[in-house]
Motif scaffolding. Sequence first.
Motif, short mmCIF file in Angstrom:
data_model
loop_
_atom_site.label_atom_id
_atom_site.label_comp_id
_atom_site.label_asym_id
_atom_site.label_seq_id
_atom_site.Cartn_x
_atom_site.Cartn_y
_atom_site.Cartn_z
N ALA A 56 0.85 -1.15 -0.44
CA ALA A 56 0.09 0.25 0.08
C ALA A 56 0.99 1.31 0.08
O ALA A 56 1.72 1.31 0.32
N LEU A 57 0.25 2.57 -0.67
CA LEU A 57 0.62 3.69 -0.34
C LEU A 57 0.06 4.72 0.47
O LEU A 57 -1.16 4.80 0.25
N LEU A 58 0.95 4.57 1.95
CA LEU A 58 -0.21 5.68 3.25
C LEU A 58 1.13 6.67 2.92
O LEU A 58 2.16 6.84 3.41
N PRO A 59 -0.43 7.91 3.72
CA PRO A 59 0.73 8.69 4.45
C PRO A 59 1.49 7.89 5.80
O PRO A 59 1.05 6.95 6.71
N THR A 60 2.54 8.60 5.54
CA THR A 60 3.85 8.12 6.51
C THR A 60 3.19 8.20 7.64
O THR A 60 3.96 6.78 8.61
N PRO A 61 2.73 9.58 8.87
CA PRO A 61 2.81 9.27 10.15
C PRO A 61 1.84 8.12 10.22
O PRO A 61 1.97 7.22 11.30
N LEU A 62 0.91 7.53 9.68
CA LEU A 62 0.18 6.02 9.57
C LEU A 62 0.93 5.14 10.04
O LEU A 62 0.46 4.17 11.10
N VAL A 63 2.03 4.95 9.28
CA VAL A 63 2.07 3.43 9.41
C VAL A 63 4.17 3.59 10.07
O VAL A 63 5.03 2.85 10.58
N GLU A 64 4.21 5.06 10.70
CA GLU A 64 5.32 5.09 11.47
C GLU A 64 5.60 4.07 12.61
O GLU A 64 7.02 3.87 13.25
N GLN A 65 5.37 3.63 13.76
CA GLN A 65 5.47 2.75 14.14
C GLN A 65 5.06 1.65 13.65
O GLN A 65 6.32 0.90 14.36
N SER A 66 4.84 1.26 13.22
CA SER A 66 5.12 -0.75 12.53
C SER A 66 6.40 -0.55 11.80
O SER A 66 7.18 -1.66 11.92
#
Length: 303
Positions: A243-253
Amino acid sequence: MAFSNAMRLRNLATFIQVARLGSFHAASQQLHASQPAISARIVALEEELGVKLFMRDKSGTRITAWGSQLLPYAEKLLAISQEMKAQVRQDKPQKGTMRIGIADTLAHLWLSSLLKHWQEQHPLISFELTSDVTPTLMLQLQNHQIDFALMVAEQSIPPTLVVDPLCSYPQCWVATPESALSRETLCSLEDLAKTPILSFPRDSRPWHYLQQLFSPLNEPPVIHTCSSVANLLNLIKQGIGIALLPTPLVEQSLKTGELIRLKTDAEPPELAFCYSWRLDDDRLLPRLLADSSRAIMQFPVSG
């Protein structure tokens, strides 16, 4: 020079900033609005008054005689308005119901902080919250189904709405460490297209970007859509697709190694968000919510 009831204080405030700074560009930065939005406000004011307020040429922006005549009155009106708002904030708590629509990305990142702050600032307001894609939220605003929206910025803005920039986030391609693409040093469009792609719903701005991105390929990728950010993240982590997602959504992962960032040929664009309400809504509350939303997203509330 006659003023009509439809004239907006927002347009007068914009006029004052352009007059003081001598530049549409400088005013757009000062007011955190796009330059086309600033120009549109001035045009609306000029049409309302029936006079030209500024002259723009190669030498810059110059205020006209009509503009100079209007300026002190505009400053007085704005000062009265600000004094009134301060008095309302101090002496008369806002009451009633506020129907708010919010893009799921912003809800996932900010809803808790926003609602906590709004409850503290407006304890007598009941907030009705709904999450949806931007085309739906914009339509609900126009149809008086919601009063205020935090959503993805669109290029086409209905003239009946106030729409101003809120924030923007970089985007990145992500996958699980087990994905075949994790072994690629640099992923091409063809590489990405070989794996199912997970995205936001059809007709959303991210969905349209993917359609444009992969249009040169003879074999476009399979794209699955999901309206829930939480479900979208779970599907990615389960290896259903990339997926292409806004970076803040996946920072923790990304920090925990649950997901990895894929390097690609082209840097994805930032995803911009805005706030909006109807021009015919004369209440103070939408502006207060807009100001607090921008402040919270720039300077997060602790706790």
